[in-house]
Structure formats: structure tokens, C-alpha cells
Design a protein around this motif. Structure first.
Motif, mmCIF file in Angstrom:
data_model
loop_
_atom_site.group_PDB
_atom_site.id
_atom_site.type_symbol
_atom_site.label_atom_id
_atom_site.label_comp_id
_atom_site.label_asym_id
_atom_site.label_seq_id
_atom_site.Cartn_x
_atom_site.Cartn_y
_atom_site.Cartn_z
ATOM 1 N N PRO A 69 0.797 -1.230 0.000
ATOM 2 C CA PRO A 69 0.000 0.000 0.000
ATOM 3 C C PRO A 69 0.833 1.286 0.000
ATOM 4 C CG PRO A 69 -0.175 -1.133 2.115
ATOM 5 C CD PRO A 69 0.613 -2.021 1.214
ATOM 6 N N THR A 70 2.097 1.202 0.359
ATOM 7 C CA THR A 70 2.959 2.389 0.375
ATOM 8 C C THR A 70 3.558 2.676 -0.992
ATOM 9 O OG1 THR A 70 3.532 1.886 2.662
ATOM 10 C CG2 THR A 70 4.944 3.459 1.520
ATOM 11 N N THR A 71 4.079 1.639 -1.665
ATOM 12 C CA THR A 71 4.759 1.834 -2.953
ATOM 13 C C THR A 71 3.859 1.535 -4.152
ATOM 14 O OG1 THR A 71 5.532 -0.452 -3.056
ATOM 15 C CG2 THR A 71 6.953 1.135 -1.905
ATOM 16 N N LEU A 72 2.757 0.843 -3.933
ATOM 17 C CA LEU A 72 1.862 0.364 -4.990
ATOM 18 C C LEU A 72 2.551 -0.589 -5.949
ATOM 19 C CD1 LEU A 72 -0.289 3.512 -5.791
ATOM 20 C CD2 LEU A 72 -0.709 1.696 -4.127
ATOM 21 N N SER A 73 3.706 -1.137 -5.524
ATOM 22 C CA SER A 73 4.388 -2.156 -6.312
ATOM 23 C C SER A 73 4.098 -3.529 -5.703
ATOM 24 C CB SER A 73 5.900 -1.888 -6.336
ATOM 25 O OG SER A 73 6.510 -2.694 -7.320
ATOM 26 N N THR A 74 4.588 -4.545 -6.331
ATOM 27 C CA THR A 74 4.279 -5.928 -5.976
ATOM 28 C C THR A 74 4.803 -6.323 -4.601
ATOM 29 O OG1 THR A 74 4.588 -6.386 -8.318
ATOM 30 C CG2 THR A 74 4.418 -8.280 -6.878
ATOM 31 N N GLU A 114 3.224 5.374 -19.019
ATOM 32 C CA GLU A 114 4.661 5.201 -18.801
ATOM 33 C C GLU A 114 4.975 5.141 -17.314
ATOM 34 O OE1 GLU A 114 8.770 7.532 -19.820
ATOM 35 O OE2 GLU A 114 7.116 7.666 -21.264
ATOM 36 N N GLY A 115 5.872 4.206 -16.956
ATOM 37 C CA GLY A 115 6.320 4.080 -15.571
ATOM 38 C C GLY A 115 5.516 3.095 -14.747
ATOM 39 N N PHE A 116 4.385 2.625 -15.249
ATOM 40 C CA PHE A 116 3.559 1.667 -14.521
ATOM 41 C C PHE A 116 3.792 0.249 -15.047
ATOM 42 C CE2 PHE A 116 1.373 5.481 -13.391
ATOM 43 C CZ PHE A 116 0.789 5.205 -12.161
ATOM 44 N N GLY A 168 8.402 -6.055 -5.397
ATOM 45 C CA GLY A 168 8.697 -5.015 -6.379
ATOM 46 C C GLY A 168 8.845 -5.517 -7.803
ATOM 47 N N ALA A 169 8.537 -6.802 -8.056
ATOM 48 C CA ALA A 169 8.705 -7.373 -9.401
ATOM 49 C C ALA A 169 7.593 -6.898 -10.328
ATOM 50 C CB ALA A 169 8.709 -8.886 -9.314
ATOM 51 N N THR A 170 7.965 -6.250 -11.423
ATOM 52 C CA THR A 170 7.021 -5.861 -12.474
ATOM 53 C C THR A 170 7.704 -6.018 -13.826
ATOM 54 O OG1 THR A 170 7.584 -3.518 -12.758
ATOM 55 C CG2 THR A 170 6.100 -4.064 -10.930
ATOM 56 N N ASN A 171 6.938 -5.932 -14.896
ATOM 57 C CA ASN A 171 7.531 -6.012 -16.230
ATOM 58 C C ASN A 171 8.106 -4.676 -16.682
ATOM 59 O OD1 ASN A 171 5.003 -4.811 -16.550
ATOM 60 N ND2 ASN A 171 4.780 -5.595 -18.633
ATOM 61 N N GLU A 172 7.841 -3.604 -15.964
ATOM 62 C CA GLU A 172 8.344 -2.281 -16.332
ATOM 63 C C GLU A 172 9.755 -2.075 -15.781
ATOM 64 O OE1 GLU A 172 8.669 1.415 -17.970
ATOM 65 O OE2 GLU A 172 7.176 -0.113 -18.412
ATOM 66 N N ARG A 173 9.885 -2.071 -14.487
ATOM 67 C CA ARG A 173 11.172 -1.956 -13.786
ATOM 68 C C ARG A 173 10.931 -2.379 -12.351
ATOM 69 N NH1 ARG A 173 10.401 2.352 -10.599
ATOM 70 N NH2 ARG A 173 9.022 3.989 -11.347
ATOM 71 N N ALA A 174 11.997 -2.623 -11.626
ATOM 72 C CA ALA A 174 11.855 -3.012 -10.222
ATOM 73 C C ALA A 174 11.170 -1.902 -9.442
ATOM 74 C CB ALA A 174 13.222 -3.312 -9.618
ATOM 75 N N ALA A 176 8.281 -0.597 -9.727
ATOM 76 C CA ALA A 176 7.325 0.265 -10.430
ATOM 77 C C ALA A 176 5.923 0.002 -9.868
ATOM 78 C CB ALA A 176 7.343 -0.029 -11.929
ATOM 79 N N PRO A 177 5.080 1.024 -9.777
ATOM 80 C CA PRO A 177 3.708 0.782 -9.328
ATOM 81 C C PRO A 177 2.956 -0.042 -10.382
ATOM 82 C CG PRO A 177 3.983 3.049 -10.058
ATOM 83 C CD PRO A 177 5.338 2.429 -10.104
ATOM 84 N N LEU A 178 1.997 -0.846 -9.909
ATOM 85 C CA LEU A 178 1.199 -1.668 -10.824
ATOM 86 C C LEU A 178 -0.103 -0.967 -11.173
ATOM 87 C CD1 LEU A 178 1.467 -5.260 -9.309
ATOM 88 C CD2 LEU A 178 2.339 -4.495 -11.513
#
Length: 195
Positions: A69-74, A114-116, A168-174, A176-178
């Protein structure tokens, strides 16, 4: 006359009794065919081996909290699933991902901002018959991806599947918010004849 009747009956029965004591034998061959086949049972969670998963609902694993909930990343997540399995001949173990990662179930028509991140990579590892198989679903391209190994012997026991998602795993970058939405993939585990 009465004395003769029993003797006559005894004489008539004597050949039948003598015939019953002779024996004969005949061999009869019996054949059967056991086709080479494999079977995989229903999945069950390995005790104490899940992090950030709600549990198993039939054949579906559901992540409890997909994003921080803080970073909106995985958020990190992992689970181990066991299947009772048996293969009565040398065989191939194959693990296939339909999407090569967790992708949005309902894709948007527009390009993602971009960035998500809009997909989540994960790792699947399988232990079966003293062999280990690994599949990296990198979420770079939505496609079918698979990994396979050959097992030279018959096997019986538990097939163990371990799924891991890094924080923090995403297909954009480590980190990155989802993008908001429902994410999913289908993993298929197959035991089949060697080819």
C-alpha cells in the motif's frame, strides 16, 4: 432278493468312483496389457509453506495482497503445492505458463501509462522423481512459455510445485507501481510419454 440289491448298486457305482480318481491337467495362458500412463491428483497446499497467499480454492491460488500500500508495487508471495502423482513408464515432465507471467485479465485497449507495470514476473520450480525443473515467467512478452525434463524411470510420490514472486517485481522496472486490475496466469503441469 434284498441281499443282492445292495451288491448290484455297489457294483454299478464302482466304475464311477474309479473314474473320479483319475486326473488330467491343462495349462491355460493368461495375458493382460497395462498401458503406459501417468496420473496427477488434486492439488493441496504444503503445510506452512505459503507467504501472502489466501490459500487454494479448487485449482486456483489467490494472492492475499498483490501490492504494497505504500509503494503500490508488488508484494512478495510464495506457495508450495503438492500433487500425488504416478507414472508407470519413462516420461517427460513439462510445466507451461499460458501468459509468461501474471498479466491483467481484462486488458485495456490503450497503451499502459509510462512508468507503470502491467504484468508481474514469477518463478515456478517443480521437484519430481529426484529431479528439479525451473520455469521463469519473466512477463516481458505475453506468450506461452514452457520448460521440460525427461525422467528415465517409473515414478510415484508427491510432485511439489513452488511459486515465488519477488517484492517489487514488475515487467516495467523493479518497484514500479502496478496498474489497477485483476492479474492472472494459468500453469499447466504435464506428465507424458517421452518423445
Amino acid at each position: 432278493m434284498r441281499a443282492r440289491t445292495p451288491l448290484i448298486l455297489a457294483a454299478l457305482l464302482a466304475p464311477a468312483i474309479a473314474g473320479a480318481q483319475s486326473s488330467a491337467s491343462q495349462d491355460l495362458g493368461v495375458n493382460g496389457n497395462v498401458p503406459g500412463s501417468c496420473a496427477i491428483g488434486a492439488p493441496r497446499l504444503a503445510a506452512g509453506a505459503q507467504v501472502n497467499f489466501r490459500g487454494l480454492n479448487g485449482t486456483t491460488l489467490q494472492i492475499d495482497q498483490m501490492v504494497d500500500p505504500t509503494t503500490l508495487s508488488t508484494n512478495a508471495a510464495s506457495a508450495e503445492v503438492r500433487f500425488e502423482a504416478v507414472c508407470g513408464f519413462p516420461h517427460r515432465l513439462r510445466v507451461e505458463t499460458q501468459n509468461n507471467g501474471l498479466w491483467q485479465v481484462h486488458e485495456r485497449g490503450n497503451a499502459p501509462p509510462e512508468g507503470f507495470g502491467y504484468a508481474v514476473p514469477y518463478r515456478a520450480s517443480v521437484r519430481w522423481a529426484d529431479e528439479n525443473l525451473r520455469l521463469n515467467a519473466d512477463a516481458q512478452i505475453r506468450r506461452i512459455a514452457d520448460s521440460q525434463i525427461y525422467i528415465a524411470n517409473n515414478a510415484i510420490g508427491d510432485l511439489l510445485l513452488r511459486l515465488e514472486i519477488d517484492p517489487g517485481a514488475t515487467n516495467e522496472r523493479a518497484n514500479a507501481p502496478l496498474l489497477a486490475g485483476t492479474y492472472g496466469d494459468t500453469l499447466r503441469i504435464t506428465l507424458e510419454p517421452q518423445q
